[in-house]
Design an enzyme around this catalytic site. Structure first.
Site, PDB file in Angstrom:
ATOM      1  N   LYS A 213     -15.350  -7.501 -58.132  1.00 57.74           N
ATOM      2  CA  LYS A 213     -16.192  -6.301 -58.109  1.00 57.74           C
ATOM      3  C   LYS A 213     -17.322  -6.490 -59.111  1.00 57.74           C
ATOM      4  CE  LYS A 213     -13.837  -3.468 -55.334  1.00 57.74           C
ATOM      5  NZ  LYS A 213     -14.394  -2.639 -54.249  1.00 57.74           N
TER       6      LYS A 213
ATOM      7  N   ASP B 133     -18.443  -8.136 -54.494  1.00 58.66           N
ATOM      8  CA  ASP B 133     -18.681  -6.803 -53.927  1.00 58.66           C
ATOM      9  C   ASP B 133     -19.449  -5.960 -54.938  1.00 58.66           C
ATOM     10  OD1 ASP B 133     -18.697  -4.421 -52.619  1.00 58.66           O
ATOM     11  OD2 ASP B 133     -16.508  -4.171 -52.528  1.00 58.66           O
TER      12      ASP B 133
ATOM     13  N   GLU C 272     -20.731  -8.610 -50.582  1.00 58.15           N
ATOM     14  CA  GLU C 272     -20.573  -7.344 -49.868  1.00 58.15           C
ATOM     15  C   GLU C 272     -21.510  -6.302 -50.460  1.00 58.15           C
ATOM     16  OE1 GLU C 272     -16.221  -7.148 -49.678  1.00 58.15           O
ATOM     17  OE2 GLU C 272     -16.483  -4.981 -49.654  1.00 58.15           O
TER      18      GLU C 272
ATOM     19  N   ASP D  23     -19.857  -3.420 -45.849  1.00 56.80           N
ATOM     20  CA  ASP D  23     -18.615  -2.636 -45.931  1.00 56.80           C
ATOM     21  C   ASP D  23     -18.995  -1.161 -45.848  1.00 56.80           C
ATOM     22  OD1 ASP D  23     -16.073  -1.666 -46.444  1.00 56.80           O
ATOM     23  OD2 ASP D  23     -16.115  -2.075 -48.582  1.00 56.80           O
TER      24      ASP D  23
ATOM     25  N   LYS E  32     -11.755  -1.866 -42.641  1.00 55.34           N
ATOM     26  CA  LYS E  32     -10.626  -1.184 -43.270  1.00 55.34           C
ATOM     27  C   LYS E  32     -10.007  -0.260 -42.228  1.00 55.34           C
ATOM     28  CE  LYS E  32     -12.244  -1.213 -48.050  1.00 55.34           C
ATOM     29  NZ  LYS E  32     -13.692  -1.378 -48.182  1.00 55.34           N
TER      30      LYS E  32
END
Ligand code: MG
Length: 338
Positions: free
Chosen positions: A132, A158, A187, A209, A234
């Site tokens: 992240k 991400d 992402e 995403d 997801k």
């Protein structure tokens, strides 16, 4: 709708470190749903909202459900529970006979990462880290360079759309091209913008995403390609069939991930990984179903059949967890005080 019976078990997950780049480290509430249909089918789903991404709280979603209103999260939970229910009815385990996918290891917080964690992660067999980013670009850039150069990991980064286009370019340009090739994808670098993403995609492969909500899907085609090659799916949050139709139409690759949710949500995501890998082996990339590494253990985590980066078949029917699910206290939705 009223013919479907819902029973609810509220739970808390306690993050080990800060989750994502927007959440606080407080414990997070979710709900397991036991869904019973008039035809006698009964299955389990998970509801784990992310208010940081605009979801209503679990209490508000359940209150709405009491009056017959179904949120996107609950709709997905019911869809997944139905898959579980069908497998349970026919005494099948949803993972049986499916290919096993490798999972990436999630690094939520580089601030607390250390070398001994990294050698443990590597020893367990993980090759890909999802990191992240977007909180401290200098620190993240240094770490990425080190993870690629010294540790030989493949990276998925991400940014949760937290960088600016200028910062993002600087970040990428400071990583030598040969190393950058081992960044599998980035992402949501910054909020979706067709032209700016196209420029960014010349530096590194992009994945969409949360920003998928801003993509004008119908404007893209074979002759007008999307500026990203990968879609993060997801199942807990998206209409899976609708998303897969776009994936095939635009020839995207897919990384299926859990929603950093309860092990019940993890297993649902993992079963879809296996199914889709079997159907579309060239489309489905390594998975991201290892939410449990981000939270303190709970009574479900102990049952997770993990081996290194792989998630195996859970004993039991459907998604498994039969004993753990039976031992929980369940409250009929209409009796739930929220
Ligand atoms: Mg993301």
């Amino acid at each position: 709708m009223s013919l479907i019976r819902f029973e609810v078990h509220l739970y808390r997950l306690i993050p080990k470190t800060r989750i994502g780049s927007v959440a606080s480290a407080k414990s997070r509430t979710g709900a397991l749903l036991k869904v019973t249909w008039p035809d006698g089918f009964q299955g389990y789903g998970d509801l784990f909202p992310w208010p940081e991404f605009g979801d209503a709280s679990v209490e508000d979603q359940l209150k709405a459900l009491q009056t017959g209103r179904i949120s996107q999260g609950i709709e997905q939970s019911i869809w997944l529970a139905r898959r579980d229910a069908q497998a349970r009815m026919y005494k099948r385990n949803l993972m049986r006979g499916l290919p096993r996918l490798k999972n990436h290891y999630l690094i939520n917080s580089l601030e607390s990462l250390n070398e001994s964690d990294l050698s443990e992660i590597k020893q367990l067999g993980y090759q890909t880290l999802k990191v992240k980013c977007g909180r401290d670009l200098d620190l993240e850039q240094t770490w990425c360079d080190r993870l690629l150069r010294q540790h030989g990991f493949v990276l998925r980064l991400d940014f949760n759309a937290h960088a600016t286009p200028a910062d993002f370019h600087l970040f990428m340009e400071r990583i030598p091209k040969a190393l950058r090739n081992r960044i599998e994808f980035v992402e949501d670098p910054f909020p979706f913008h067709q032209e700016l993403w196209k420029v960014a995609s010349q530096l590194v492969t992009l994945a969409v995403d949360q920003e998928a909500a801003r993509v004008p899907w119908d404007e893209f085609s074979d002759t007008q390609p999307v500026p990203f090659k990968v879609l993060v799916l997801k199942p807990a949050r998206q209409d899976v069939e609708k998303v897969m139709a776009q994936v095939h139409r635009l020839r995207l690759k897919v990384a299926i991930t859990s929603s950093l949710d309860h092990p019940v949500g993890q297993m649902h995501a993992a079963t879809l990984c296996g199914e889709f890998k079997k159907l579309y082996p060239n489309t489905i990339l390594d998975a991201g179903c290892f939410s449990h590494t981000a939270y303190e253990d709970n009574e479900f985590t102990a049952y997770l059949p993990t081996r290194g980066p792989f998630l195996g078949e859970m004993p039991g029917l459907g998604i498994g967890f039969d004993d753990a699910l039976n031992s929980l206290s369940w409250t009929r939705l209409e009796h739930l005080k929220l």
